[in-house]
Design a protein around this motif. Sequence first.
Motif, PDB file in Angstrom:
ATOM      1  N   GLY A   1     -21.659  83.585  74.788  1.00 15.03           N
ATOM      2  CA  GLY A   1     -21.859  82.637  74.297  1.00 15.03           C
ATOM      3  C   GLY A   1     -23.119  82.433  73.579  1.00 15.03           C
ATOM      4  N   VAL A   2     -23.264  80.987  72.984  1.00 20.41           N
ATOM      5  CA  VAL A   2     -24.805  81.578  71.493  1.00 20.41           C
ATOM      6  C   VAL A   2     -25.767  81.524  72.761  1.00 20.41           C
ATOM      7  CG1 VAL A   2     -23.200  80.963  69.861  1.00 20.41           C
ATOM      8  CG2 VAL A   2     -23.573  78.660  71.585  1.00 20.41           C
ATOM      9  N   VAL A   3     -25.943  81.248  73.288  1.00 22.97           N
ATOM     10  CA  VAL A   3     -26.852  80.808  75.192  1.00 22.97           C
ATOM     11  C   VAL A   3     -26.915  81.764  75.394  1.00 22.97           C
ATOM     12  CG1 VAL A   3     -28.259  79.326  76.260  1.00 22.97           C
ATOM     13  CG2 VAL A   3     -27.905  77.935  74.867  1.00 22.97           C
ATOM     14  N   SER A   4     -27.313  83.039  74.835  1.00 24.56           N
ATOM     15  CA  SER A   4     -27.291  83.972  75.726  1.00 24.56           C
ATOM     16  C   SER A   4     -28.225  85.657  75.346  1.00 24.56           C
ATOM     17  CB  SER A   4     -25.662  85.037  75.952  1.00 24.56           C
ATOM     18  OG  SER A   4     -25.917  85.453  74.650  1.00 24.56           O
ATOM     19  N   ALA A   5     -28.607  86.539  76.814  1.00 31.15           N
ATOM     20  CA  ALA A   5     -29.310  87.169  76.387  1.00 31.15           C
ATOM     21  C   ALA A   5     -28.945  88.404  74.919  1.00 31.15           C
ATOM     22  CB  ALA A   5     -30.086  87.959  77.727  1.00 31.15           C
ATOM     23  N   GLU A   6     -27.882  88.422  74.861  1.00 22.17           N
ATOM     24  CA  GLU A   6     -27.186  89.179  74.413  1.00 22.17           C
ATOM     25  C   GLU A   6     -27.289  88.641  72.469  1.00 22.17           C
ATOM     26  OE1 GLU A   6     -25.295  90.445  78.196  1.00 22.17           O
ATOM     27  OE2 GLU A   6     -26.146  88.512  77.006  1.00 22.17           O
ATOM     28  N   VAL A   7     -26.645  87.159  72.299  1.00 15.79           N
ATOM     29  CA  VAL A   7     -27.193  86.964  71.191  1.00 15.79           C
ATOM     30  C   VAL A   7     -28.106  86.783  70.571  1.00 15.79           C
ATOM     31  CG1 VAL A   7     -26.926  84.154  69.837  1.00 15.79           C
ATOM     32  CG2 VAL A   7     -24.713  85.805  71.210  1.00 15.79           C
TER      33      VAL A   7
ATOM     34  N   VAL B   1     -33.348  79.093  77.946  1.00 16.30           N
ATOM     35  CA  VAL B   1     -33.290  79.359  76.173  1.00 16.30           C
ATOM     36  C   VAL B   1     -33.491  80.922  76.936  1.00 16.30           C
ATOM     37  CG1 VAL B   1     -35.644  79.871  74.780  1.00 16.30           C
ATOM     38  CG2 VAL B   1     -34.922  77.474  76.217  1.00 16.30           C
ATOM     39  N   TYR B   2     -33.430  81.622  75.769  1.00 12.91           N
ATOM     40  CA  TYR B   2     -33.305  83.070  75.665  1.00 12.91           C
ATOM     41  C   TYR B   2     -33.824  83.776  74.447  1.00 12.91           C
ATOM     42  CZ  TYR B   2     -29.453  83.777  79.489  1.00 12.91           C
ATOM     43  OH  TYR B   2     -29.642  83.169  80.229  1.00 12.91           O
ATOM     44  N   LEU B   3     -35.419  84.540  75.078  1.00  5.52           N
ATOM     45  CA  LEU B   3     -35.732  84.751  73.356  1.00  5.52           C
ATOM     46  C   LEU B   3     -35.430  86.785  73.251  1.00  5.52           C
ATOM     47  CD1 LEU B   3     -39.604  84.155  74.349  1.00  5.52           C
ATOM     48  CD2 LEU B   3     -38.020  82.495  72.875  1.00  5.52           C
ATOM     49  N   GLY B   4     -35.607  87.189  72.279  1.00  3.72           N
ATOM     50  CA  GLY B   4     -34.992  88.231  71.625  1.00  3.72           C
ATOM     51  C   GLY B   4     -36.310  88.692  70.832  1.00  3.72           C
TER      52      GLY B   4
ATOM     53  N   LEU C   1     -35.175  82.625  79.723  1.00  4.07           N
ATOM     54  CA  LEU C   1     -36.357  81.014  80.800  1.00  4.07           C
ATOM     55  C   LEU C   1     -35.805  80.321  81.258  1.00  4.07           C
ATOM     56  CD1 LEU C   1     -38.695  81.527  77.697  1.00  4.07           C
ATOM     57  CD2 LEU C   1     -39.754  82.094  79.703  1.00  4.07           C
ATOM     58  N   GLN C   2     -36.061  79.187  81.735  1.00  4.52           N
ATOM     59  CA  GLN C   2     -35.606  77.582  82.012  1.00  4.52           C
ATOM     60  C   GLN C   2     -37.291  77.375  82.461  1.00  4.52           C
ATOM     61  OE1 GLN C   2     -32.643  77.075  82.649  1.00  4.52           O
ATOM     62  NE2 GLN C   2     -33.206  74.718  82.580  1.00  4.52           N
TER      63      GLN C   2
ATOM     64  N   SER D   1     -36.869  85.812  68.154  1.00  3.13           N
ATOM     65  CA  SER D   1     -35.506  85.279  67.629  1.00  3.13           C
ATOM     66  C   SER D   1     -35.391  84.422  69.235  1.00  3.13           C
ATOM     67  CB  SER D   1     -34.165  85.996  67.843  1.00  3.13           C
ATOM     68  OG  SER D   1     -34.087  86.407  68.896  1.00  3.13           O
ATOM     69  N   CYS D   2     -34.268  82.787  68.942  1.00  5.06           N
ATOM     70  CA  CYS D   2     -35.352  82.109  70.473  1.00  5.06           C
ATOM     71  C   CYS D   2     -33.384  81.276  69.858  1.00  5.06           C
ATOM     72  CB  CYS D   2     -36.032  81.588  70.840  1.00  5.06           C
ATOM     73  SG  CYS D   2     -36.141  79.686  69.290  1.00  5.06           S
ATOM     74  N   THR D   3     -33.079  81.560  71.364  1.00 10.68           N
ATOM     75  CA  THR D   3     -31.645  80.436  71.069  1.00 10.68           C
ATOM     76  C   THR D   3     -31.711  80.375  72.662  1.00 10.68           C
ATOM     77  OG1 THR D   3     -28.967  80.648  70.822  1.00 10.68           O
ATOM     78  CG2 THR D   3     -30.019  82.321  72.185  1.00 10.68           C
ATOM     79  N   GLY D   4     -30.853  79.013  72.716  1.00 14.01           N
ATOM     80  CA  GLY D   4     -31.166  78.147  74.030  1.00 14.01           C
ATOM     81  C   GLY D   4     -30.786  77.025  73.898  1.00 14.01           C
TER      82      GLY D   4
END
Length: 161
Positions: free
Chosen positions: A70-76, A114-117, A129-130, A95-98
């Motif tokens: 999914g687009v909201v993931s650590a991998e992305v 939220v996931y940061l890379g 993160l939540q 980067s950030c997605t969430g």
Amino acid sequence: MNENARLLLELLSSKGLTLSSVESLTGGLFGKTITDVPGASCVYLGGAVTYSAKLKVELGVRQSTIDRFGVVSAEVASEMAVSGSRRFGADITISCTGNAGPTVEEGGKPVGCVYLGLVYRGSAWTIPLQFGGDRNDIRESTIEAMIAFIASLFPKEKESI
């Protein structure tokens, strides 16, 4: 002007490091926060807002990663940072997605997830993160977390940020 952004830019400048970003849920707010600081161009090279999955793939995120996690993931988040690092050539890419809300996203990621890379010197890290609050609160919290994540690369200096 965000004081933490100013302090981060001073720190990166003192080390001769450059910064780039790849944003999703923040819609360019990180880049705006950084470039609100006078002199940011000495450090910040620029970034991309990849709000859609299509643009994430065009940047270099694998469609198979999106399909699987999914687009909201650590991998992305990781692939966004790695792809951005290759594209922009900065020393550090964040980067950030969430999901900033107001509803649960496809894939069931809750509002505030939220996931940061981050890529630095050839290594990549992600953090989950939540956050609570409304859409604006989540986006603002994400920006502060991005600044803190970058500062965490420099433990001796980060106390001032």
